[in-house]
Design a protein around this motif. Structure first.
Motif, PDB file in Angstrom:
ATOM      1  N   ILE A   8      48.027  95.645 -95.594  1.00  0.00           N
ATOM      2  CA  ILE A   8      47.484  96.984 -95.399  1.00  0.00           C
ATOM      3  C   ILE A   8      48.601  97.969 -95.077  1.00  0.00           C
ATOM      4  N   LYS A   9      49.529  97.525 -94.241  1.00  0.00           N
ATOM      5  CA  LYS A   9      50.662  98.374 -93.897  1.00  0.00           C
ATOM      6  C   LYS A   9      51.471  98.718 -95.153  1.00  0.00           C
ATOM      7  N   TYR A  10      51.662  97.744 -96.010  1.00  0.00           N
ATOM      8  CA  TYR A  10      52.391  97.967 -97.259  1.00  0.00           C
ATOM      9  C   TYR A  10      51.654  98.983 -98.140  1.00  0.00           C
ATOM     10  N   LEU A  11      50.321  98.826 -98.263  1.00  0.00           N
ATOM     11  CA  LEU A  11      49.544  99.733 -99.104  1.00  0.00           C
ATOM     12  C   LEU A  11      49.595 101.166 -98.575  1.00  0.00           C
ATOM     13  N   LEU A  12      49.514 101.320 -97.259  1.00  0.00           N
ATOM     14  CA  LEU A  12      49.595 102.639 -96.661  1.00  0.00           C
ATOM     15  C   LEU A  12      50.951 103.287 -96.942  1.00  0.00           C
ATOM     16  N   ALA A  13      52.006 102.498 -96.814  1.00  0.00           N
ATOM     17  CA  ALA A  13      53.348 103.021 -97.065  1.00  0.00           C
ATOM     18  C   ALA A  13      53.520 103.409 -98.532  1.00  0.00           C
ATOM     19  N   GLN A  14      53.019 102.581 -99.436  1.00  0.00           N
ATOM     20  CA  GLN A  14      53.101 102.899-100.860  1.00  0.00           C
ATOM     21  C   GLN A  14      52.370 104.193-101.180  1.00  0.00           C
ATOM     22  N   TYR A  15      51.207 104.352-100.555  1.00  0.00           N
ATOM     23  CA  TYR A  15      50.430 105.564-100.798  1.00  0.00           C
ATOM     24  C   TYR A  15      51.142 106.784-100.235  1.00  0.00           C
ATOM     25  N   ALA A  16      51.690 106.652 -99.043  1.00  0.00           N
ATOM     26  CA  ALA A  16      52.390 107.770 -98.420  1.00  0.00           C
ATOM     27  C   ALA A  16      53.569 108.230 -99.260  1.00  0.00           C
ATOM     28  N   GLU A  17      54.252 107.275 -99.898  1.00  0.00           N
ATOM     29  CA  GLU A  17      55.417 107.611-100.724  1.00  0.00           C
ATOM     30  C   GLU A  17      55.043 107.943-102.162  1.00  0.00           C
ATOM     31  N   ALA A  20      52.154 104.125-105.078  1.00  0.00           N
ATOM     32  CA  ALA A  20      51.102 103.131-105.259  1.00  0.00           C
ATOM     33  C   ALA A  20      50.607 103.129-106.698  1.00  0.00           C
ATOM     34  N   SER A  21      50.377 101.939-107.228  1.00  0.00           N
ATOM     35  CA  SER A  21      49.791 101.814-108.556  1.00  0.00           C
ATOM     36  C   SER A  21      48.290 102.063-108.466  1.00  0.00           C
ATOM     37  N   LYS A  22      47.635 102.178-109.619  1.00  0.00           N
ATOM     38  CA  LYS A  22      46.183 102.348-109.622  1.00  0.00           C
ATOM     39  C   LYS A  22      45.509 101.194-108.890  1.00  0.00           C
ATOM     40  N   LYS A  23      45.971 100.001-109.140  1.00  0.00           N
ATOM     41  CA  LYS A  23      45.380  98.817-108.510  1.00  0.00           C
ATOM     42  C   LYS A  23      45.552  98.875-106.997  1.00  0.00           C
ATOM     43  N   GLU A  50      51.448 101.783 -83.670  1.00  0.00           N
ATOM     44  CA  GLU A  50      52.169 101.601 -82.414  1.00  0.00           C
ATOM     45  C   GLU A  50      53.065 100.371 -82.442  1.00  0.00           C
ATOM     46  N   SER A  51      52.718  99.434 -83.319  1.00  0.00           N
ATOM     47  CA  SER A  51      53.507  98.205 -83.394  1.00  0.00           C
ATOM     48  C   SER A  51      54.713  98.321 -84.309  1.00  0.00           C
ATOM     49  N   MET A  52      54.864  99.473 -84.972  1.00  0.00           N
ATOM     50  CA  MET A  52      56.017  99.653 -85.858  1.00  0.00           C
ATOM     51  C   MET A  52      57.308  99.616 -85.036  1.00  0.00           C
ATOM     52  N   PRO A  53      58.329  98.926 -85.520  1.00  0.00           N
ATOM     53  CA  PRO A  53      59.615  98.891 -84.811  1.00  0.00           C
ATOM     54  C   PRO A  53      60.162 100.295 -84.615  1.00  0.00           C
ATOM     55  N   PRO A  54      60.810 100.582 -83.498  1.00  0.00           N
ATOM     56  CA  PRO A  54      61.330 101.929 -83.217  1.00  0.00           C
ATOM     57  C   PRO A  54      62.280 102.446 -84.278  1.00  0.00           C
ATOM     58  N   ASP A  55      63.019 101.553 -84.905  1.00  0.00           N
ATOM     59  CA  ASP A  55      64.002 102.012 -85.878  1.00  0.00           C
ATOM     60  C   ASP A  55      63.459 102.033 -87.297  1.00  0.00           C
ATOM     61  N   GLU A  56      62.162 101.773 -87.439  1.00  0.00           N
ATOM     62  CA  GLU A  56      61.590 101.760 -88.784  1.00  0.00           C
ATOM     63  C   GLU A  56      61.582 103.174 -89.346  1.00  0.00           C
ATOM     64  N   ASN A  57      62.047 103.316 -90.559  1.00  0.00           N
ATOM     65  CA  ASN A  57      62.209 104.638 -91.164  1.00  0.00           C
ATOM     66  C   ASN A  57      61.048 104.947 -92.093  1.00  0.00           C
ATOM     67  N   TYR A  58      60.237 105.929 -91.742  1.00  0.00           N
ATOM     68  CA  TYR A  58      59.196 106.384 -92.641  1.00  0.00           C
ATOM     69  C   TYR A  58      59.036 107.891 -92.470  1.00  0.00           C
ATOM     70  N   ASP A  59      58.643 108.530 -93.546  1.00  0.00           N
ATOM     71  CA  ASP A  59      58.543 109.987 -93.591  1.00  0.00           C
ATOM     72  C   ASP A  59      57.220 110.422 -92.955  1.00  0.00           C
ATOM     73  N   LYS A  60      57.292 110.987 -91.750  1.00  0.00           N
ATOM     74  CA  LYS A  60      56.080 111.379 -91.049  1.00  0.00           C
ATOM     75  C   LYS A  60      55.306 112.453 -91.804  1.00  0.00           C
ATOM     76  N   ALA A  61      56.021 113.330 -92.473  1.00  0.00           N
ATOM     77  CA  ALA A  61      55.348 114.393 -93.219  1.00  0.00           C
ATOM     78  C   ALA A  61      54.494 113.820 -94.342  1.00  0.00           C
ATOM     79  N   TRP A  63      53.266 110.780 -94.354  1.00  0.00           N
ATOM     80  CA  TRP A  63      52.139 110.089 -93.734  1.00  0.00           C
ATOM     81  C   TRP A  63      51.058 111.108 -93.357  1.00  0.00           C
ATOM     82  N   GLU A  64      51.483 112.275 -92.940  1.00  0.00           N
ATOM     83  CA  GLU A  64      50.524 113.332 -92.611  1.00  0.00           C
ATOM     84  C   GLU A  64      49.703 113.691 -93.835  1.00  0.00           C
ATOM     85  N   GLY A  65      50.389 113.917 -94.958  1.00  0.00           N
ATOM     86  CA  GLY A  65      49.686 114.239 -96.189  1.00  0.00           C
ATOM     87  C   GLY A  65      48.790 113.106 -96.655  1.00  0.00           C
ATOM     88  N   MET A  66      49.256 111.879 -96.458  1.00  0.00           N
ATOM     89  CA  MET A  66      48.468 110.723 -96.862  1.00  0.00           C
ATOM     90  C   MET A  66      47.152 110.678 -96.107  1.00  0.00           C
TER      91      MET A  66
END
Length: 424
Positions: A8-17, A20-23, A50-61, A63-66
């Motif tokens: 699920i975490k992977y799918l959310l990240a793919q969508y945010a970026e 994500a494929s249609k599937k 909350e469980s994401m590692p502190p140094d994990e790099n993801y674009d908050k903006a 994620w907001e749009g997602m």
């Protein structure tokens, strides 16, 4: 909720970026639809982030749009889309709004979308999020939301731009001082001496404007965009009378010996009939735009009497809305919370068509609406802050069969994308 947290975490990240494929998009939406209830969904996503590692790099903006899209799109045909109003009680609306804020707060680092939640309720809607398109060109001329701004016209016809003036006394009208307060609103303070002749002031908001005024009797009025209120600098007669065009929320100072009267007026070109609202002390909203079908008076507290231009009237109680129709008939329906959402800084729609939404968009974002062919007939329900930029609202609407482009102060509503990109 799921046995595969990493998936699920992977799918959310793919969508945010937007990778994500249609599937993968369909898989993510399917998981969201299977969420048993709102509280479980919120708890799961909160714990995951909350469980994401502190140094994990993801674009908050991103994620907001997602989140503006996922929560909302996936709720179509699910328990999450059950946005039923329970008899118009304020308590139920408050509880619902608190939950909306808690969901969005999981994802949004800024305060912009702390109450964002959107639902596409048309059961036949096909999710267009699989049609990922380049929106940078269509939304390059993004529009900011409205702000506190209005024009004050004094009794001598001189004008003051209220958004440009500093705090302090703006002027005097007889024995009344006009003061701009620290929070941007203006107040009228008299020296308890009745003037020989009342002077009338008018406050008018443009498109993209709103304003709050404290009237000479202490009543508070919030004006929505493209609205105006005319009032005396001192209420000297047996009644307190004001004239309104557009939309305003009133908190009337109680004075049973001096009823408060709101006269609804329209430009002569609109060919609309006038109306009168009589109150003693109450909280209510009046929506009387010339381009809206009905004049709507919504009562939150107290008692009001709504009369048409022929003198026929009805009384409503808290939780009710009186609608004066073009044929001069008056009907009373339950309040569903939409009428006063603007005053709380929200767009709130329930089964609204695109034309209804665009009229509000035009007033708040100061844009002209142009329709290219016939737009979608889908109905939309949901909330989004009025502090959002125009493009952020439009991206959510594009989950249905409607798309947009912004060119200067013109917003074009289109039935399909002007261009598409390849999908994985």
């Amino acid at each position: 909720m799921t046995n595969n947290r990493s998936r699920i975490k992977y799918l959310l990240a793919q969508y945010a970026e937007e990778e994500a494929s249609k599937k993968e998009v369909n898989e993510l939406f399917m998981w969201m639809r299977k969420s048993e209830n709102e509280e479980d969904l919120t708890r799961f996503l909160t714990n995951m982030l909350e469980s994401m590692p502190p140094d994990e790099n993801y674009d908050k903006a991103k994620w907001e749009g997602m989140i503006q899209q996922i929560i909302i799109s996936s709720s179509s045909n699910s328990k999450l889309s059950n946005y039923e109003h329970n008899k118009g009680t304020r308590n139920n609306r408050v509880k619902r709004q608190k939950w909306l804020r808690s969901v969005a707060a999981v994802f949004i680092a800024t305060s912009l979308f702390i109450s964002t939640y959107w639902i596409i309720t048309n059961n036949n809607t096909k999710l267009s999020t699989t049609d990922l398109v380049d929106i940078s060109v269509r939304y390059k001329n993004d529009v900011s939301p409205g702000t506190n701004k209005a024009i004050l016209t004094l009794g001598d016809s001189s004008t003051i731009l209220l958004d440009d003036t500093k705090e302090g006394m703006l002027g005097k009208q007889g024995n009344v001082e006009i003061i701009k307060l620290a929070n941007g609103r203006i107040s009228y303070k008299s020296k308890n001496q009745e003037p020989a002749q009342a002077m009338f002031n008018t406050i008018k908001t443009p498109r993209g404007g709103k304003y709050e005024v404290i009237l000479p009797d202490g009543s508070r009025v919030w004006l929505n965009a493209t609205s105006s209120i005319k009032f005396p600098t001192s209420f000297t007669g047996k009644q307190r009378e004001v004239s309104l065009t557009g939309e305003a929320y009133f908190e009337v100072a109680k004075n049973p010996q001096k009823p408060f009267i709101v006269h609804i007026t329209f430009p002569q070109s609109s060919q609309r009939n006038a109306a009168t609202i009589k109150v003693l002390g109450t909280h209510f909203n009046v929506m009387a735009y010339a381009n809206e079908k009905n004049i709507k008076t919504t009562l939150l507290e107290g008692s009001v009497q709504v009369a048409n231009h022929n003198g026929k009237s009805v009384k409503i109680i808290p939780g009710e809305q009186a609608q004066l129709q073009p044929n001069n008939k008056i009907s009373v329906i339950p309040d569903d919370g939409q009428a006063t959402a603007w005053k709380d800084g929200l767009f709130l729609f329930k089964s609204a068509d695109i034309h209804t939404i665009m009229r509000q968009v035009s007033r708040w974002y100061d844009v002209d609406i142009v329709y290219e062919d016939q737009p979608t007939t889908d109905k939309f329900s949901g909330t989004i802050p009025r502090s959002a930029n125009l493009s952020q609202l439009l991206k959510i609407l594009e989950l249905s069969e409607v798309h947009f482009k912004i060119e200067g102060k013109t917003l074009t509503v289109m039935p399909s994308f002007p261009q598409k990109t390849n999908i994985k």
